[in-house]
Every structure is written in structure tokens, then in C-alpha cells.
Design a protein around this motif. Structure first.
Motif, PDB file in Angstrom:
ATOM      1  N   GLU A 229       0.765  -1.203  -0.059  1.00  0.00           N
ATOM      2  CA  GLU A 229       0.043  -0.054   0.068  1.00  0.00           C
ATOM      3  C   GLU A 229       0.822   1.477  -0.010  1.00  0.00           C
ATOM      4  N   ILE A 232       2.669   1.888  -3.481  1.00  0.00           N
ATOM      5  CA  ILE A 232       1.535   2.164  -4.685  1.00  0.00           C
ATOM      6  C   ILE A 232       1.420   3.848  -4.175  1.00  0.00           C
ATOM      7  N   THR A 233       1.233   4.242  -3.037  1.00  0.00           N
ATOM      8  CA  THR A 233       1.085   5.568  -2.840  1.00  0.00           C
ATOM      9  C   THR A 233       2.090   6.486  -3.132  1.00  0.00           C
ATOM     10  N   ASN A 236       1.986   6.963  -6.591  1.00  0.00           N
ATOM     11  CA  ASN A 236       0.801   7.536  -7.060  1.00  0.00           C
ATOM     12  C   ASN A 236       0.186   6.676  -8.016  1.00  0.00           C
ATOM     13  N   HIS A 237      -0.050   5.331  -7.721  1.00  0.00           N
ATOM     14  CA  HIS A 237      -0.555   4.360  -8.851  1.00  0.00           C
ATOM     15  C   HIS A 237      -1.941   3.995  -8.200  1.00  0.00           C
ATOM     16  N   GLN A 238      -2.492   4.705  -7.373  1.00  0.00           N
ATOM     17  CA  GLN A 238      -3.810   4.179  -6.547  1.00  0.00           C
ATOM     18  C   GLN A 238      -4.852   3.711  -7.852  1.00  0.00           C
ATOM     19  N   ASN A 239      -4.708   4.612  -8.932  1.00  0.00           N
ATOM     20  CA  ASN A 239      -5.844   4.212 -10.118  1.00  0.00           C
ATOM     21  C   ASN A 239      -5.445   3.156 -10.827  1.00  0.00           C
ATOM     22  N   LYS A 242      -5.422  -1.821  -7.646  1.00  0.00           N
ATOM     23  CA  LYS A 242      -6.485  -1.854  -6.782  1.00  0.00           C
ATOM     24  C   LYS A 242      -6.297  -2.996  -5.858  1.00  0.00           C
TER      25      LYS A 242
END
Length: 353
Positions: A229, A232-233, A236-239, A242
Motif C-alpha cells: 500500500e 503504491i501511494t 501515485n499508482h492508486q488508479n 487496486k
């Protein structure tokens, strides 16, 4: 044949491939009226409801520390006291060690062992497996490439599945709308073995190469979730990535995704590969464990980690070729990996020992 009771001894009822395989063996045993008991060493119970729903007899020994070993084994002895003809099938290293202690102190039983992996990272484990060969009747391999010096009287029995549960028709796959978001599927535990942190690097590579309309669906949980997590943050790959956690809707993910990705550092014979094959889902995997024996380059994509994201890009850009490979793999799975045939081979081995 004299009727036997098959006791599957396993570390826990977690959501991994070994546990799923034991569940499938238990379900086939129920259909054929073969007495079976699944024994979990620990209290891990992620899949317990599935065992209940399938009416597969199971129990927990509650061995959560070294100090509870003999209390748990006394409970096992009590549960097996009314059974005469028994075969003990130990799954993975810790279950085998517990099974050997049970054999030594409580009751001598023929032991069959499945490592569920082709790699033993710790040398002391390999030594113990080699030393204990004399106490085992047979070891099960998923393919010939899994042969090791510390395994005994090895017999090849691959993993299997009920293909009808996962089947997706060729027509449905061809009708998927590929103008929509492309969904990669990572299905597995968030552990070092499965290499989930690499997903962030893959997403970065795809974006840098102009591939932006994609999502990596991560289905599974584990001790590396927080670390994943954070990565990912930070990227900046939150989009694009998932996290869905553990899910009981694996079949839905297999049917709705476009490609399974498995960037594992090591494996045995992952059942998810077969499930993807039954669902005609294209596969990209690292060439580890028994996977190269199952997925050749005409049936899927084998890629080292350094070229993994390039292969993902290739699948997005030429999906028709990926579907042709998945169709060939589907036929291979149907012909060789049905759970009915796999269970029969297990049953023959149990009687032979």
C-alpha cells in the motif's frame, strides 16, 4: 480394496493453493464415499466455511506454539482412536514434522508427503526432509522437474480442479470489449514468494511506455499488504493498482479479467494457473517451479522479472495472440488436470502404501 480413512494434515486452512487442493481432494472423497478427515495444525481458518459448505470433515489442533505440540497431538490421537486403517497425508514442511512426531510418540501410520513447492530455502529443512525419508512411504511431485535428493519414492501427481466451475467459452472471451480498461489479475498471498511489490514497478513501466488504460487487480492478503500500500501511494499508482483483499469470488475475477500475472520468486504447481487455463484466461508467469512444465510458450507467456512488464505490454497490444495461446492451454488443462482423475491417482497411492 480394504476401506481406509485418509487424514490430511496441513498447517492451517488459509487461502493458499495447498489448502485449496486439500479442499478439492476432500470434496472428491465425499462424492466417492471415501472416509476423509482434514486436520489443521494451527487455528488459521480462512477457508473453514468452504470446508463446512462442502461437508468435508475437519478439525483444528490449536498448535500455535512449540509448547502446545503434544496437547494438540493428544487431541489428534483421540480423534483417530476409532479408526483402524489410516493413511496420513502431510502437506508442506511443518505438517510433516508434526506427523513424524505423532508417528514416533503416539501411533505408527503410513505417511505420504506433498511439499507443494520445488524450492526449500532453508538448508536445515532440506536436511530434515532427507533424514526423515525412512519414515515416509512416498512423496508426491507435481512434475518430474520437482525431483529432489531429499524426497523419497516420488510419484508424479499434478494438481487438479473441477474444470466446469471455471469454464468460459471461447465466444465469450472473443466478445470482451477491449476498448475498456484492461484488467490484469494478481491472485495470491501478499508474501515474499509471490513478489507483490514488483507490481508497482510493472505499473510504472507500462505508464512510461504509453500504456495507461489498465488496472492491476490484486486479490489476496498477507503480511506485505501494508508495504505494498505504501509503495503504491508513493508511486501515485492508486488508479492503476487496486487491492481487493481476500475474496470468495475468485471465479468472478478469473472470468472478468483479461490476463493473469504471476511474478513469483518460487512456486510448486499453483492451482490458480490451472484455474486460469480452465477460464481461457491468458497467463504471464515467471518460469519457476513446475510452471514451465505446464505452460509452454505456445500456451502462455513465460517471462523473467526483468522482461515481465514488456510482456504485459505485448499482451495488451496483441491480445488476439494471447487468446490463441489461452485456447490451446484450455484444451491442455481439460485433457490432463481434472480433479476427478487427480483424486483417483491419489487414492491408488493411498491403497498402495
Amino acid at each position: 480394496m480394504e476401506k481406509k480413512t485418509i487424514v490430511h494434515l496441513i498447517t492451517g486452512l488459509g487461502g493458499g493453493g495447498a489448502e485449496q487442493m486439500v479442499l478439492k481432494l476432500g470434496m472428491e472423497a465425499q462424492k466417492l464415499d471415501v472416509d476423509t478427515l482434514v486436520v489443521s495444525i494451527s487455528n488459521i481458518n480462512t477457508l473453514e466455511q468452504k470446508f463446512k459448505d462442502a461437508k468435508v470433515p475437519h478439525c483444528f489442533l490449536g498448535i500455535t506454539s512449540v509448547f502446545k505440540v503434544f496437547k494438540g497431538l493428544r487431541e489428534l490421537k483421540k480423534r483417530l482412536s476409532d479408526e483402524n486403517e489410516l493413511v496420513l497425508h502431510c502437506h508442506m514442511f511443518h505438517a510433516l514434522m508434526i506427523g513424524l512426531v505423532f508417528q514416533l510418540f503416539y501411533r505408527k501410520l503410513p505417511i505420504v508427503f506433498t511439499l507443494h513447492n520445488t524450492t526449500v530455502e532453508r538448508k536445515y529443512r532440506a536436511f530434515l526432509l532427507g533424514f526423515s525419508k525412512i519414515f515416509r512411504k512416498a512423496d508426491i511431485l507435481f512434475s518430474k522437474s520437482g525431483a529432489q535428493w531429499f524426497l523419497k519414492n516420488s510419484i508424479v501427481i499434478p494438481n487438479g480442479l473441477d474444470i466446469s466451475n471455471f469454464e468460459v467459452s471461447k465466444e465469450v472471451r472473443l466478445k470482451q470489449n477491449f476498448d475498456q480498461t484492461f484488467h490484469f489479475l494478481f491472485l495470491g498471498s501478499l508474501t515474499e514468494q509471490k513478489n507483490p511489490l514488483s507490481l508497482v514497478n510493472f505499473a510504472s513501466d507500462l505508464l512510461e511506455n504509453g500504456i495507461s488504460n489498465f488496472v492491476i487487480d490484486v486479490v489476496g492478503d498477507g503480511q506485505m499488504r501494508t508495504q505494498l500500500e505504501e509503495k503504491i501511494t508513493n508511486a501515485n499508482h492508486q488508479n492503476n493498482i487496486k487491492l481487493h483483499g481476500f475474496s470468495n469470488k475468485v471465479i468472478d475475477f478469473l472470468k472478468s479479467s483479461h490476463c493473469l500475472i504471476m511474478p513469483s520468486h518460487w512456486e510448486g504447481m499453483p492451482v490458480v494457473i490451472l484455474e486460469a487455463g480452465a477460464a481461457r484466461l491468458p497467463i504471464i508467469s515467471t518460469p519457476v517451479g513446475s510452471i514451465p512444465d505446464i505452460v509452454s510458450n505456445d500456451k502462455g507467456y513465460l517471462a523473467e522479472l526483468k522482461s515481465f512488464s514488456k510482456t504485459m505490454q505485448k499482451v495488451v497490444e496483441d491480445y488476439s495472440t494471447a487468446l490463441k495461446k489461452s485456447d490451446i492451454f484450455y484444451s491442455h488443462v481439460v485433457d490432463n488436470y481434472s480433479i476427478q482423475e487427480v483424486f483417483k491417482k491419489h487414492l491408488e497411492l493411498y491403497h498402495s502404501v
